[in-house]
Motif scaffolding. Structure first.
Motif, short mmCIF file in Angstrom:
data_model
loop_
_atom_site.label_atom_id
_atom_site.label_comp_id
_atom_site.label_asym_id
_atom_site.label_seq_id
_atom_site.Cartn_x
_atom_site.Cartn_y
_atom_site.Cartn_z
N SER A 1 6.47 88.17 -25.15
CA SER A 1 6.56 88.30 -26.55
C SER A 1 5.89 88.65 -27.92
N THR B 1 2.12 90.72 -29.17
CA THR B 1 2.34 91.93 -29.92
C THR B 1 0.91 91.88 -29.19
N ALA B 2 0.67 93.02 -29.66
CA ALA B 2 -0.86 93.13 -29.79
C ALA B 2 -1.69 92.71 -30.46
N GLN B 3 -1.16 92.37 -32.05
CA GLN B 3 -1.87 91.49 -32.71
C GLN B 3 -2.15 90.22 -32.07
N ASP B 4 -1.22 89.67 -31.57
CA ASP B 4 -1.17 88.06 -31.34
C ASP B 4 -2.18 88.42 -30.12
N ARG B 5 -2.59 88.93 -28.44
CA ARG B 5 -3.34 89.48 -28.13
C ARG B 5 -4.86 89.84 -28.37
N ASP C 1 -4.62 98.86 -27.26
CA ASP C 1 -3.83 98.96 -28.81
C ASP C 1 -3.88 96.71 -29.03
N THR C 2 -4.79 96.73 -27.76
CA THR C 2 -4.81 95.14 -28.33
C THR C 2 -6.68 95.09 -28.08
#
Length: 116
Positions: free
Chosen positions: A60, A62-66, A106-107
């Motif tokens: 779950s 997102t690229a921003q979380d990663r 993206d990450t």
């Protein structure tokens, strides 16, 4: 984990590192010939897997979380460098450069310039 790596590194027997005995995985008779090297390698592999799981283990995310998790590991790597813990530094960088993480465009696009 980093303290454990330092303790394992202190116990390494230099003679165990010289030969290729410790890398012969299929030979059960030689399994105990270089236990200090085997323990260190197993710890590094465990640490690298931990890094991979924190970056990729939650579907779950997102690229921003990663990207935030990657930045955290980069900060940990910087601390290791500052402390002279090059073994852990190398393990962290290797995990972050593994194909599973390195290909996340993206990450990496969301990782701050300061961190990368």
């Amino acid at each position: 984990m980093m303290r454990m790596a330092a303790e394992l590194f202190k116990t390494l027997v230099p003679a165990h590192c010289l030969g290729s005995i410790w890398s012969e995985r299929d030979n059960r008779e030689r399994e105990s010939l270089a236990p200090t090297v085997r323990d260190t390698v197993m710890h590094d592999n465990t640490m690298a897997n931990c890094i991979l799981v924190t970056c990729l283990g939650d579907a779950s995310m997102t690229a921003q979380d990663r990207a935030r998790v990657v930045e955290l590991w980069i900060r940990v790597a910087e601390e290791c460098r500052g402390l002279g813990n090059f073994c852990s530094l190398h393990t962290i960088l290797s995990a972050l450069q593994s194909p599973a993480i390195a290909c996340l465009q993206d990450t990496w696009g969301q990782v701050s310039r300061e961190s990368s």
